[in-house]
Scaffold this motif. Structure first.
Motif, short mmCIF file in Angstrom:
data_model
loop_
_atom_site.label_atom_id
_atom_site.label_comp_id
_atom_site.label_asym_id
_atom_site.label_seq_id
_atom_site.Cartn_x
_atom_site.Cartn_y
_atom_site.Cartn_z
N GLN A 33 0.82 -1.21 0.00
CA GLN A 33 0.00 0.00 0.00
C GLN A 33 0.85 1.26 0.00
O GLN A 33 0.40 2.31 -0.45
CB GLN A 33 -0.95 0.01 1.19
N GLU A 36 3.68 3.28 -4.93
CA GLU A 36 2.88 3.82 -6.01
C GLU A 36 3.26 3.11 -7.30
O GLU A 36 4.42 2.79 -7.52
CB GLU A 36 3.12 5.32 -6.16
N HIS A 61 8.59 -2.41 -6.41
CA HIS A 61 8.13 -1.82 -7.67
C HIS A 61 8.42 -2.76 -8.82
O HIS A 61 9.51 -3.33 -8.90
CB HIS A 61 8.83 -0.48 -7.93
#
Length: 128
Positions: A33, A36, A61
């Motif tokens: 969470q 991004e 990521h």
């Protein structure tokens, strides 16, 4: 049988494999969470400290190099007769090992006698 004996003796329940997997999933989701963009999973292993030897999937990521840089995990320990709770902070190595697993090491010394505190929901009360 072991769970019943632990309950009779007043010890906390030992988590089952399913409960440990659910705990690891919740830990992974909480970390994801904070990221991004697209996220993927990487295998990580705790190389030392209270969680030494535990291997779990952990997010990073999709376009980055490896999983997130640090991980906070709950621990518990006795300070005399008092049970204390806290967190152990782990940071990852710069590269994965030959097996593709990313090692995480303690960033700060954990309290003496600290052990994993894998929280198990109380299903009798409906806690989640």
């Amino acid at each position: 049988m072991t769970a019943v004996l632990r309950q009779v003796l007043g010890y906390s329940p030992t988590p089952t494999a399913m409960e440990v997997a659910a705990w690891a999933l919740a830990l992974k989701q909480a970390a994801a969470q904070s990221l991004e963009g697209p996220v993927r999973e990487f295998p990580i292993c705790f190389a030392d400290g209270p969680y030494r030897g535990l291997v779990i999937p952990y997010p990073g990521h999709s376009t980055g190099r490896g999983p997130v840089m640090s991980c906070l995990v709950p621990v518990k320990w006795y300070d005399g007769p008092v049970l204390r709770h806290g967190e152990a902070w782990y940071t990852r190595a710069d590269d994965a090992g030959a097996d593709g697993v990313w090692p995480y090491r303690l960033a700060e010394k954990a309290p003496g006698g600290a052990v994993p505190h894998i929280t198990v929901p109380d299903t009798k009360r409906g806690d989640r």
